[in-house]
Design a protein around this motif. Structure first.
Motif, PDB file in Angstrom:
ATOM      1  N   PHE A 279      16.126  20.854  35.293  1.00  0.00           N
ATOM      2  CA  PHE A 279      16.473  21.923  34.369  1.00  0.00           C
ATOM      3  C   PHE A 279      15.319  22.304  33.440  1.00  0.00           C
ATOM      4  CE2 PHE A 279      20.475  19.584  35.177  1.00  0.00           C
ATOM      5  CZ  PHE A 279      21.141  20.566  35.884  1.00  0.00           C
ATOM      6  N   TYR A 280      14.116  21.820  33.766  1.00  0.00           N
ATOM      7  CA  TYR A 280      12.974  22.209  32.944  1.00  0.00           C
ATOM      8  C   TYR A 280      12.427  23.534  33.462  1.00  0.00           C
ATOM      9  CZ  TYR A 280       8.478  22.264  30.605  1.00  0.00           C
ATOM     10  OH  TYR A 280       7.393  22.634  29.839  1.00  0.00           O
ATOM     11  N   ARG A 281      12.284  24.459  32.555  1.00  0.00           N
ATOM     12  CA  ARG A 281      11.693  25.750  32.886  1.00  0.00           C
ATOM     13  C   ARG A 281      10.648  26.063  31.829  1.00  0.00           C
ATOM     14  NH1 ARG A 281      16.680  29.720  33.691  1.00  0.00           N
ATOM     15  NH2 ARG A 281      17.269  28.749  31.729  1.00  0.00           N
ATOM     16  N   GLY A 282       9.412  26.196  32.272  1.00  0.00           N
ATOM     17  CA  GLY A 282       8.323  26.438  31.332  1.00  0.00           C
ATOM     18  C   GLY A 282       8.275  27.878  30.882  1.00  0.00           C
ATOM     19  N   ARG A 283       7.151  28.206  30.248  1.00  0.00           N
ATOM     20  CA  ARG A 283       7.035  29.551  29.684  1.00  0.00           C
ATOM     21  C   ARG A 283       6.931  30.620  30.763  1.00  0.00           C
ATOM     22  NH1 ARG A 283       0.805  29.574  27.387  1.00  0.00           N
ATOM     23  NH2 ARG A 283      -0.248  29.657  29.408  1.00  0.00           N
TER      24      ARG A 283
END
Length: 345
Positions: A279-283
């Motif tokens: 569930f990590y979504r960067g910029r």
């Protein structure tokens, strides 16, 4: 109290034995035998009382561990069998303390994951709920058809999310069956990119395959193909129209590698350590649509992903004994490399 009663019974038994020995001894030795017996009784009682005290203290400390949740140090015990017991109990307490910390961390991680899952599912479901009245009020058949397609896309996203989460749960639970057989890497890559052909055409993204037809590895073809597909899909979504996604297969004496790279903006340095976290979504989570998409408007951002495709890919590769690494290519763009070692030391 029960152990103290046992101590009294043992002392009484020793006294009785000493009395019998003194009675059976010759007259001139009765006093010496009786004195020796009482001395031995005093030594026995002293040692037993000391051991009884140590055991009671250990029992009290264990009770604190069980009921107060405290970590107790047993290192103040001296040499002897009680000290050995205290040392083993100390190991048990240390192990229980580590397990408790691990369970607390897993419980917090599970709570965070459930919150993320709830949020990720709620977002497309909310969009579906808002679009239903639009479909009902649409008089123009083309407008209604467009809204229905968007609804289908949202439902497919939810279905994909649920399916992916179930696969990740199987990997975590160790319930995923992984076969170990010789697999042709080129065939795996073709199987992986086949479902993406239409999407790449719509986005005007070129797919380049650089395959070593002789390269093989020991693993599971379907699971590896799914991992490669998730990685290639991620690269496609972060590549501008006219860009290229390249999938290469190479083999040497040490490993067989499958590399997926793109010509997109690459991975931000602050995102690299977290790229495989769930569930990590960067910029740069949003993807740019191909030119001419979305009613002819350029630079229209598509809905960002859920942030679990790369996490699933890493889980599938790791379950087969392989490794998955992410980096930025020197020429620009992201680069993902799957490696399956030829020899395990």
């Amino acid at each position: 109290m029960g152990s103290f009663s046992t101590l009294l019974r043992q002392c009484a038994f020793v006294m009785m034995v000493a009395a019998v020995l003194a009675w059976a001894a010759p007259a001139e030795a009765k006093l010496w035998v009786a004195g020796t017996g009482f001395v031995l009784l005093a030594i026995f009682a002293g040692i037993s009382l000391y051991r009884h005290h140590q055991i009671r203290r250990l029992a009290a400390e264990i009770d604190e561990v069980l009921h107060a949740g405290r970590t107790v140090d047993f290192s103040n015990c001296r040499e002897g069998d009680v000290a050995v017991l205290a040392n083993e109990l100390g190991k048990v307490v240390a192990r229980l303390s580590r397990i408790r910390d691990q369970l607390a961390a897993e419980r917090n991680a599970l709570a965070d994951s459930l919150a993320d899952v709830s949020h990720q599912i709620r977002t497309p479901l909310t969009a579906v709920t808002l679009m239903l009245p639009v479909v009902e009020r649409a008089d123009d058949p083309r407008e209604r058809k467009r809204a229905v397609r968007e609804l289908e896309a949202m439902i497919e996203r939810v279905s994909w999310l649920v399916t992916t989460l179930l696969k990740i749960a199987k990997v975590d639970a160790g319930a995923m069956h992984v076969e170990r057989r010789e697999v042709r890497a080129a065939d795996v890559v073709r199987r992986a990119v086949a479902p993406l052909a239409t999407a790449m055409d719509l986005r005007d993204v070129n797919l380049v395959l650089q395959l070593d037809e002789a390269a093989t590895f020991q693993g599971d073809a379907p699971w590896t193909a799914e991992a490669v597909e998730n990685i290639a899909k991620n690269c496609m979504e972060h590549t501008l129209a006219g860009g290229t996604v390249t999938v290469a297969v190479r083999e040497n004496a040490l490993a067989c590698s499958i590399t997926v790279s793109d010509t997109g903006p690459g991975i931000a340095p602050e995102d690299l350590p977290h790229i495989f976290e769930r569930f990590y979504r960067g910029r740069s989570a949003g993807a740019v649509a191909p030119e001419g998409a979305a009613d002819g408007n350029n630079d229209v951002r598509q809905p960002a992903g859920f942030g679990i495709g790369l996490s699933l890919a890493q889980a599938l590769v790791s379950a087969q004994g392989g490794t998955l690494r992410a980096a930025n290519s020197p020429a620009g763009g992201a680069r993902f490399e799957i490696s399956f070692p030829k020899l395990v030391v």
